[in-house]
Design a protein around this motif. Structure first.
Motif, PDB file in Angstrom:
ATOM      1  N   ILE A   1       7.771 -49.926  -6.232  1.00 19.62           N
ATOM      2  CA  ILE A   1       8.436 -50.168  -7.514  1.00 19.62           C
ATOM      3  C   ILE A   1       9.160 -48.888  -7.888  1.00 19.62           C
ATOM      4  CG2 ILE A   1       8.121 -50.676  -9.969  1.00 19.62           C
ATOM      5  CD1 ILE A   1       5.626 -52.265  -9.217  1.00 19.62           C
ATOM      6  N   MET A   2      10.448 -49.002  -8.176  1.00 21.94           N
ATOM      7  CA  MET A   2      11.258 -47.828  -8.511  1.00 21.94           C
ATOM      8  C   MET A   2      11.828 -47.966  -9.914  1.00 21.94           C
ATOM      9  SD  MET A   2      14.531 -46.169  -6.444  1.00 21.94           S
ATOM     10  CE  MET A   2      15.475 -47.700  -6.385  1.00 21.94           C
ATOM     11  N   LEU A   3      11.634 -46.932 -10.725  1.00 21.81           N
ATOM     12  CA  LEU A   3      12.230 -46.849 -12.056  1.00 21.81           C
ATOM     13  C   LEU A   3      12.626 -45.400 -12.305  1.00 21.81           C
ATOM     14  CD1 LEU A   3       9.447 -46.961 -14.785  1.00 21.81           C
ATOM     15  CD2 LEU A   3       8.884 -47.110 -12.381  1.00 21.81           C
ATOM     16  N   HIS A   4      13.455 -45.165 -13.312  1.00 24.10           N
ATOM     17  CA  HIS A   4      13.966 -43.810 -13.494  1.00 24.10           C
ATOM     18  C   HIS A   4      12.970 -42.942 -14.265  1.00 24.10           C
ATOM     19  CE1 HIS A   4      16.673 -40.482 -13.809  1.00 24.10           C
ATOM     20  NE2 HIS A   4      16.658 -40.520 -15.125  1.00 24.10           N
ATOM     21  N   GLN A   5      12.832 -43.175 -15.557  1.00 26.02           N
ATOM     22  CA  GLN A   5      11.914 -42.331 -16.334  1.00 26.02           C
ATOM     23  C   GLN A   5      10.466 -42.673 -15.994  1.00 26.02           C
ATOM     24  OE1 GLN A   5      14.385 -44.179 -17.711  1.00 26.02           O
ATOM     25  NE2 GLN A   5      15.398 -43.120 -19.420  1.00 26.02           N
ATOM     26  N   PRO A   6       9.624 -41.673 -15.764  1.00 25.99           N
ATOM     27  CA  PRO A   6       8.222 -41.969 -15.461  1.00 25.99           C
ATOM     28  C   PRO A   6       7.510 -42.553 -16.673  1.00 25.99           C
ATOM     29  CG  PRO A   6       8.568 -39.601 -15.693  1.00 25.99           C
ATOM     30  CD  PRO A   6       9.920 -40.231 -15.707  1.00 25.99           C
ATOM     31  N   PRO A   7       6.597 -43.495 -16.445  1.00 27.20           N
ATOM     32  CA  PRO A   7       5.891 -44.154 -17.545  1.00 27.20           C
ATOM     33  C   PRO A   7       4.620 -43.421 -17.950  1.00 27.20           C
ATOM     34  CG  PRO A   7       5.360 -45.245 -15.502  1.00 27.20           C
ATOM     35  CD  PRO A   7       6.307 -44.137 -15.146  1.00 27.20           C
ATOM     36  N   ILE A   8       4.649 -42.096 -17.805  1.00 26.68           N
ATOM     37  CA  ILE A   8       3.465 -41.278 -18.105  1.00 26.68           C
ATOM     38  C   ILE A   8       3.941 -39.968 -18.741  1.00 26.68           C
ATOM     39  CG2 ILE A   8       1.947 -42.221 -16.328  1.00 26.68           C
ATOM     40  CD1 ILE A   8       3.714 -38.956 -15.614  1.00 26.68           C
ATOM     41  N   GLU A   9       2.993 -39.219 -19.296  1.00 23.92           N
ATOM     42  CA  GLU A   9       3.287 -37.879 -19.787  1.00 23.92           C
ATOM     43  C   GLU A   9       2.982 -36.886 -18.672  1.00 23.92           C
ATOM     44  OE1 GLU A   9       1.897 -36.765 -23.640  1.00 23.92           O
ATOM     45  OE2 GLU A   9       1.949 -38.825 -24.385  1.00 23.92           O
ATOM     46  N   THR A  10       3.945 -36.039 -18.371  1.00 23.71           N
ATOM     47  CA  THR A  10       3.799 -35.072 -17.281  1.00 23.71           C
ATOM     48  C   THR A  10       3.131 -33.783 -17.723  1.00 23.71           C
ATOM     49  OG1 THR A  10       5.926 -33.993 -17.697  1.00 23.71           O
ATOM     50  CG2 THR A  10       5.952 -35.959 -16.297  1.00 23.71           C
ATOM     51  N   GLY A  11       3.097 -33.535 -19.026  1.00 30.72           N
ATOM     52  CA  GLY A  11       2.621 -32.259 -19.548  1.00 30.72           C
ATOM     53  C   GLY A  11       3.745 -31.322 -19.922  1.00 30.72           C
ATOM     54  N   ILE A  12       4.975 -31.649 -19.525  1.00 25.50           N
ATOM     55  CA  ILE A  12       6.144 -30.875 -19.940  1.00 25.50           C
ATOM     56  C   ILE A  12       6.697 -31.557 -21.183  1.00 25.50           C
ATOM     57  CG2 ILE A  12       8.394 -29.966 -19.261  1.00 25.50           C
ATOM     58  CD1 ILE A  12       7.537 -30.274 -16.342  1.00 25.50           C
ATOM     59  N   GLY A  13       6.351 -31.032 -22.334  1.00 29.10           N
ATOM     60  CA  GLY A  13       6.608 -31.730 -23.592  1.00 29.10           C
ATOM     61  C   GLY A  13       8.056 -32.076 -23.841  1.00 29.10           C
ATOM     62  N   PHE A  14       8.966 -31.166 -23.494  1.00 29.94           N
ATOM     63  CA  PHE A  14      10.365 -31.401 -23.834  1.00 29.94           C
ATOM     64  C   PHE A  14      11.005 -32.480 -22.964  1.00 29.94           C
ATOM     65  CE2 PHE A  14      10.232 -27.542 -21.153  1.00 29.94           C
ATOM     66  CZ  PHE A  14      11.067 -27.881 -20.113  1.00 29.94           C
ATOM     67  N   ILE A  15      10.386 -32.856 -21.843  1.00 30.14           N
ATOM     68  CA  ILE A  15      10.877 -33.989 -21.065  1.00 30.14           C
ATOM     69  C   ILE A  15      10.045 -35.242 -21.336  1.00 30.14           C
ATOM     70  CG2 ILE A  15       9.541 -33.625 -18.949  1.00 30.14           C
ATOM     71  CD1 ILE A  15      13.279 -34.475 -19.067  1.00 30.14           C
TER      72      ILE A  15
ATOM     73  N   THR B   1      18.285 -33.569  -6.467  1.00 28.09           N
ATOM     74  CA  THR B   1      19.082 -32.872  -5.460  1.00 28.09           C
ATOM     75  C   THR B   1      19.851 -31.708  -6.072  1.00 28.09           C
ATOM     76  OG1 THR B   1      20.937 -34.408  -5.768  1.00 28.09           O
ATOM     77  CG2 THR B   1      19.341 -34.947  -4.052  1.00 28.09           C
ATOM     78  N   THR B   2      19.734 -31.525  -7.391  1.00 27.46           N
ATOM     79  CA  THR B   2      20.383 -30.389  -8.058  1.00 27.46           C
ATOM     80  C   THR B   2      19.307 -29.533  -8.734  1.00 27.46           C
ATOM     81  OG1 THR B   2      22.131 -29.750  -9.599  1.00 27.46           O
ATOM     82  CG2 THR B   2      21.042 -31.844 -10.050  1.00 27.46           C
ATOM     83  N   THR B   3      19.409 -29.241 -10.009  1.00 27.83           N
ATOM     84  CA  THR B   3      18.488 -28.298 -10.643  1.00 27.83           C
ATOM     85  C   THR B   3      17.097 -28.884 -10.851  1.00 27.83           C
ATOM     86  OG1 THR B   3      19.258 -29.048 -12.805  1.00 27.83           O
ATOM     87  CG2 THR B   3      20.335 -27.106 -11.872  1.00 27.83           C
ATOM     88  N   ALA B   4      16.131 -28.006 -11.129  1.00 33.48           N
ATOM     89  CA  ALA B   4      14.759 -28.395 -11.424  1.00 33.48           C
ATOM     90  C   ALA B   4      14.455 -28.107 -12.887  1.00 33.48           C
ATOM     91  CB  ALA B   4      13.789 -27.624 -10.538  1.00 33.48           C
ATOM     92  N   ILE B   5      13.810 -29.071 -13.558  1.00 29.27           N
ATOM     93  CA  ILE B   5      13.326 -28.826 -14.918  1.00 29.27           C
ATOM     94  C   ILE B   5      12.241 -27.746 -14.859  1.00 29.27           C
ATOM     95  CG2 ILE B   5      12.085 -29.845 -16.872  1.00 29.27           C
ATOM     96  CD1 ILE B   5      14.934 -30.861 -16.652  1.00 29.27           C
ATOM     97  N   ALA B   6      12.283 -26.811 -15.774  1.00 28.03           N
ATOM     98  CA  ALA B   6      11.305 -25.723 -15.786  1.00 28.03           C
ATOM     99  C   ALA B   6       9.892 -26.267 -15.951  1.00 28.03           C
ATOM    100  CB  ALA B   6      11.614 -24.746 -16.915  1.00 28.03           C
ATOM    101  N   LEU B   7       8.962 -25.761 -15.147  1.00 28.54           N
ATOM    102  CA  LEU B   7       7.561 -26.158 -15.249  1.00 28.54           C
ATOM    103  C   LEU B   7       6.913 -25.332 -16.358  1.00 28.54           C
ATOM    104  CD1 LEU B   7       5.247 -27.874 -14.226  1.00 28.54           C
ATOM    105  CD2 LEU B   7       4.788 -26.117 -12.484  1.00 28.54           C
ATOM    106  N   ARG B   8       7.107 -25.802 -17.582  1.00 29.96           N
ATOM    107  CA  ARG B   8       6.572 -25.119 -18.769  1.00 29.96           C
ATOM    108  C   ARG B   8       5.595 -26.054 -19.456  1.00 29.96           C
ATOM    109  NH1 ARG B   8      11.898 -21.806 -21.166  1.00 29.96           N
ATOM    110  NH2 ARG B   8      11.977 -20.317 -19.421  1.00 29.96           N
ATOM    111  N   LEU B   9       4.308 -25.811 -19.248  1.00 32.39           N
ATOM    112  CA  LEU B   9       3.270 -26.706 -19.728  1.00 32.39           C
ATOM    113  C   LEU B   9       2.695 -26.298 -21.080  1.00 32.39           C
ATOM    114  CD1 LEU B   9       1.398 -27.186 -16.324  1.00 32.39           C
ATOM    115  CD2 LEU B   9       3.104 -28.688 -17.364  1.00 32.39           C
ATOM    116  N   ALA B  10       3.123 -25.160 -21.612  1.00 31.37           N
ATOM    117  CA  ALA B  10       2.618 -24.728 -22.911  1.00 31.37           C
ATOM    118  C   ALA B  10       3.191 -25.613 -24.018  1.00 31.37           C
ATOM    119  CB  ALA B  10       2.992 -23.273 -23.167  1.00 31.37           C
ATOM    120  N   PRO B  11       2.373 -26.003 -24.996  1.00 29.87           N
ATOM    121  CA  PRO B  11       2.890 -26.803 -26.105  1.00 29.87           C
ATOM    122  C   PRO B  11       4.039 -26.089 -26.811  1.00 29.87           C
ATOM    123  CG  PRO B  11       0.489 -26.760 -26.141  1.00 29.87           C
ATOM    124  CD  PRO B  11       0.925 -25.760 -25.109  1.00 29.87           C
ATOM    125  N   GLY B  12       5.100 -26.836 -27.088  1.00 28.80           N
ATOM    126  CA  GLY B  12       6.245 -26.273 -27.795  1.00 28.80           C
ATOM    127  C   GLY B  12       7.132 -25.390 -26.954  1.00 28.80           C
ATOM    128  N   ALA B  13       6.962 -25.406 -25.630  1.00 30.75           N
ATOM    129  CA  ALA B  13       7.776 -24.557 -24.753  1.00 30.75           C
ATOM    130  C   ALA B  13       9.253 -24.908 -24.878  1.00 30.75           C
ATOM    131  CB  ALA B  13       7.327 -24.703 -23.312  1.00 30.75           C
TER     132      ALA B  13
END
Length: 265
Positions: free
Chosen positions: A152-166, A214-226
């Motif tokens: 099953i393929m979808l775009h936005q993940p149906p979960i919280e990743t821990g990266i609040g701003f995404i 295939t282009t940039t990576a979202i910053a792995l910032r797990l701190a709340p309010g990052a």
């Protein structure tokens, strides 16, 4: 069966840069060249959304031009940077998208593994939503071949990743999707994009995997309010290898393979 997954190319008008900073078009072309080096070759290529940055006709023409260099059949779904009707028009000749409504599809003629694409985009918004109508459609699609290995393929993940701003722009009503997936153990993977990072977790009794961009990576910032940020990290694709006696193994494949091959020791 080998299935390659590319995600989030964010193609821009020729001569322009993604976010004014990086050449996403050249990076997608490099990913396609990497595909061509894989041995054995994948039988199918998936693109899990955000094919374009602004969903303009010019960007979709470029997408089709670049994708013409992919030897395998390609199945793509829209992301939040795409636009449903422009996407439908751009890929109408591919034959797998419906003529009206959400761009859900079932593709079962490319090998033993069936691929179900879900269009959970919300027009004009950056989050996704697995609403009741999508749930009814998916349940019927899975029930049509309840014993067949399925992605099953979808775009936005149906979960919280821990990266609040995404996570603010995730696919909402993910628990509805998880409940359906749990009823069908033939679902080998739930595949997503959107986050521009490779992540995996258990979901509905199977494995949910998010592909890198295939282009940039979202910053792995797990701190709340990052603060939101991105990096130009080494891009990659995912390669899903299904065998009847094993199931599915997923490999993270860098676009630039690095030094080698070296002597094994």
């Amino acid at each position: 069966m080998l299935i390659a997954q590319l995600s989030d190319p964010h193609l821009c008008a020729p001569g322009t840069l993604y976010q004014g900073l990086v050449d996403s078009n050249a990076m997608f072309a490099a990913a396609i060249r990497r595909l061509a080096t894989l041995d054995p070759s994948p039988e199918l290529v998936l693109i899990s959304g955000d094919v374009t940055e602004h969903a303009t006709p010019e960007e979709y023409r470029l997408a089709r031009l670049l994708m013409a260099d992919i030897r395998q059949p390609v199945l793509a779904i829209p992301g939040n940077h795409d636009e449903r009707e422009a996407f439908r028009a751009a890929f109408a000749d591919a034959g797998y998208l419906p003529a009206a409504g959400p761009l859900h599809f079932v593709a079962g003629d490319h090998g033993p593994v069936r691929v179900i694409g879900l269009d959970i985009s919300v027009p004009g918004q950056h989050h996704g939503d697995f609403d009741a109508a999508a749930a009814g459609w998916l349940e019927a699609a899975l029930a049509a071949e309840p014993d067949r290995p399925t992605l099953i393929m979808l775009h936005q993940p149906p979960i919280e990743t821990g990266i609040g701003f995404i996570d603010a722009y995730r696919c909402f009503n993910g628990e509805r999707l998880e409940a359906i997936v749990a009823r069908y153990p033939v679902v080998e993977r739930v595949l997503c994009g959107h986050v521009h990072r490779h992540m995996s977790l258990r979901f509905g009794g199977t494995l949910l995997q998010i592909a890198p961009s295939t282009t940039t990576a979202i910053a792995l910032r797990l701190a709340p309010g990052a603060e939101p940020a991105s990096f130009v990290e080494p891009p990659a694709l995912l390669l899903h290898h299904w065998r009847p006696d094993v199931g599915m193994v997923t490999h993270h494949v860098p676009i630039e393979p690095g030094e080698g091959p070296l002597a094994f020791f």
